[in-house]
Motif scaffolding. Structure first.
Motif, PDB file in Angstrom:
ATOM      1  N   PRO A   1       0.840  -1.235   0.002  1.00 12.70           N
ATOM      2  CA  PRO A   1       0.003  -0.014  -0.004  1.00 12.70           C
ATOM      3  C   PRO A   1       0.857   1.492  -0.020  1.00 12.70           C
ATOM      4  CG  PRO A   1      -1.096  -1.567   1.494  1.00 12.70           C
ATOM      5  CD  PRO A   1       0.254  -2.179   0.795  1.00 12.70           C
ATOM      6  N   HIS A   2       1.741   1.268   0.860  1.00 10.20           N
ATOM      7  CA  HIS A   2       2.776   2.586   1.100  1.00 10.20           C
ATOM      8  C   HIS A   2       3.205   2.779  -0.431  1.00 10.20           C
ATOM      9  CE1 HIS A   2       5.758   5.504   2.505  1.00 10.20           C
ATOM     10  NE2 HIS A   2       6.521   4.888   1.919  1.00 10.20           N
ATOM     11  N   CYS A   3       3.810   2.028  -1.110  1.00  9.85           N
ATOM     12  CA  CYS A   3       4.291   1.996  -2.212  1.00  9.85           C
ATOM     13  C   CYS A   3       3.461   2.242  -3.472  1.00  9.85           C
ATOM     14  CB  CYS A   3       5.530   0.749  -2.728  1.00  9.85           C
ATOM     15  SG  CYS A   3       6.658   0.898  -1.385  1.00  9.85           S
ATOM     16  N   ASP A   4       2.204   1.446  -3.324  1.00 11.09           N
ATOM     17  CA  ASP A   4       1.358   1.434  -4.658  1.00 11.09           C
ATOM     18  C   ASP A   4       0.712   2.922  -4.649  1.00 11.09           C
ATOM     19  OD1 ASP A   4       1.773  -1.517  -4.725  1.00 11.09           O
ATOM     20  OD2 ASP A   4      -0.102  -1.804  -4.109  1.00 11.09           O
TER      21      ASP A   4
ATOM     22  N   ASN B   1       4.442   4.262  -9.778  1.00 13.71           N
ATOM     23  CA  ASN B   1       3.900   3.400 -10.931  1.00 13.71           C
ATOM     24  C   ASN B   1       4.253   2.011 -10.374  1.00 13.71           C
ATOM     25  OD1 ASN B   1       2.640   5.299 -12.325  1.00 13.71           O
ATOM     26  ND2 ASN B   1       4.494   5.964 -13.446  1.00 13.71           N
ATOM     27  N   LYS B   2       3.338   0.913 -10.310  1.00 18.16           N
ATOM     28  CA  LYS B   2       3.702  -0.267 -10.073  1.00 18.16           C
ATOM     29  C   LYS B   2       4.867  -0.991 -11.075  1.00 18.16           C
ATOM     30  CE  LYS B   2       1.594  -3.314  -7.611  1.00 18.16           C
ATOM     31  NZ  LYS B   2       0.276  -3.590  -6.747  1.00 18.16           N
ATOM     32  N   PHE B   3       5.806  -1.541 -10.451  1.00 19.81           N
ATOM     33  CA  PHE B   3       7.024  -2.162 -11.125  1.00 19.81           C
ATOM     34  C   PHE B   3       7.867  -1.185 -11.457  1.00 19.81           C
ATOM     35  CE2 PHE B   3       3.414  -5.529 -11.818  1.00 19.81           C
ATOM     36  CZ  PHE B   3       4.017  -6.217 -10.670  1.00 19.81           C
TER      37      PHE B   3
ATOM     38  N   CYS C   1      10.830   1.080  -3.182  1.00 20.39           N
ATOM     39  CA  CYS C   1      10.044   1.206  -1.971  1.00 20.39           C
ATOM     40  C   CYS C   1       9.842   0.134  -1.316  1.00 20.39           C
ATOM     41  CB  CYS C   1       8.862   2.177  -2.483  1.00 20.39           C
ATOM     42  SG  CYS C   1       7.628   2.352  -1.165  1.00 20.39           S
ATOM     43  N   SER C   2       9.322  -0.863  -2.185  1.00 19.56           N
ATOM     44  CA  SER C   2       8.838  -2.241  -2.051  1.00 19.56           C
ATOM     45  C   SER C   2       9.947  -3.096  -1.015  1.00 19.56           C
ATOM     46  CB  SER C   2       8.415  -3.008  -3.070  1.00 19.56           C
ATOM     47  OG  SER C   2       6.954  -2.457  -3.728  1.00 19.56           O
TER      48      SER C   2
END
Length: 142
Positions: free
Chosen positions: A96-99, A103-105, A112-113
């Motif tokens: 959640p914090h990174c999403d 932008n995903k991936f 961040c992940s």
């Protein structure tokens, strides 16, 4: 199913995994540049020491970049014939914090992940992991 002492958001994400058809790939940093510390709380031998692994703290970002490159390598496995034969698909939990921020991936999202889910594994000299999930959809494995 898994007990990695994760916070509740990440622990809930693990509940989506199917132990019969999914597998986890850990990217483990064996030779980190980051250095932690172990300090005594007191001279009482019954008091636990204060352990700060100080993960991913090296000033050159060597550790996080190495983990990121490891993840990119693992993701390429999904393009191999062996993985395609089993119709392997990436099944990633929400971060959640990174999403919400990236932008995903994207590389920033991965950084961040990585910082969000990195922790030690039972051996304290292994100081980084990130789980990547591949869900096996093929009926062959059922």
């Amino acid at each position: 199913m898994f007990n990695f002492r994760l916070n509740s958001n990440l622990s809930n994400a693990f509940q989506t995994l199917d132990s019969l058809h999914d597998f986890i790939v850990f990217v483990i940093l064996l030779h980190p540049k980051s250095r932690g510390s172990v300090k005594l709380q007191s001279n009482n031998p019954l008091h636990f020491p204060q352990i700060n692994p100080n993960l991913l703290s090296d000033p050159e970002d060597y550790d996080i970049e190495t983990v990121y490159k490891g993840i990119q390598y693992v993701l390429k496995l999904n393009n191999t014939k062996a993985f395609r034969n089993y119709e392997a698909k990436l099944n990633h939990p929400a971060v959640p914090h990174c999403d919400e921020k990236y932008n995903k991936f994207s590389k920033d999202w991965w950084y961040c992940s990585i910082r969000t889910v990195t922790g030690t594994v039972s051996n304290n000299c292994i100081t980084s992991l990130l789980t990547i999930f591949f869900s096996i959809l093929s009926q062959i494995l059922i």
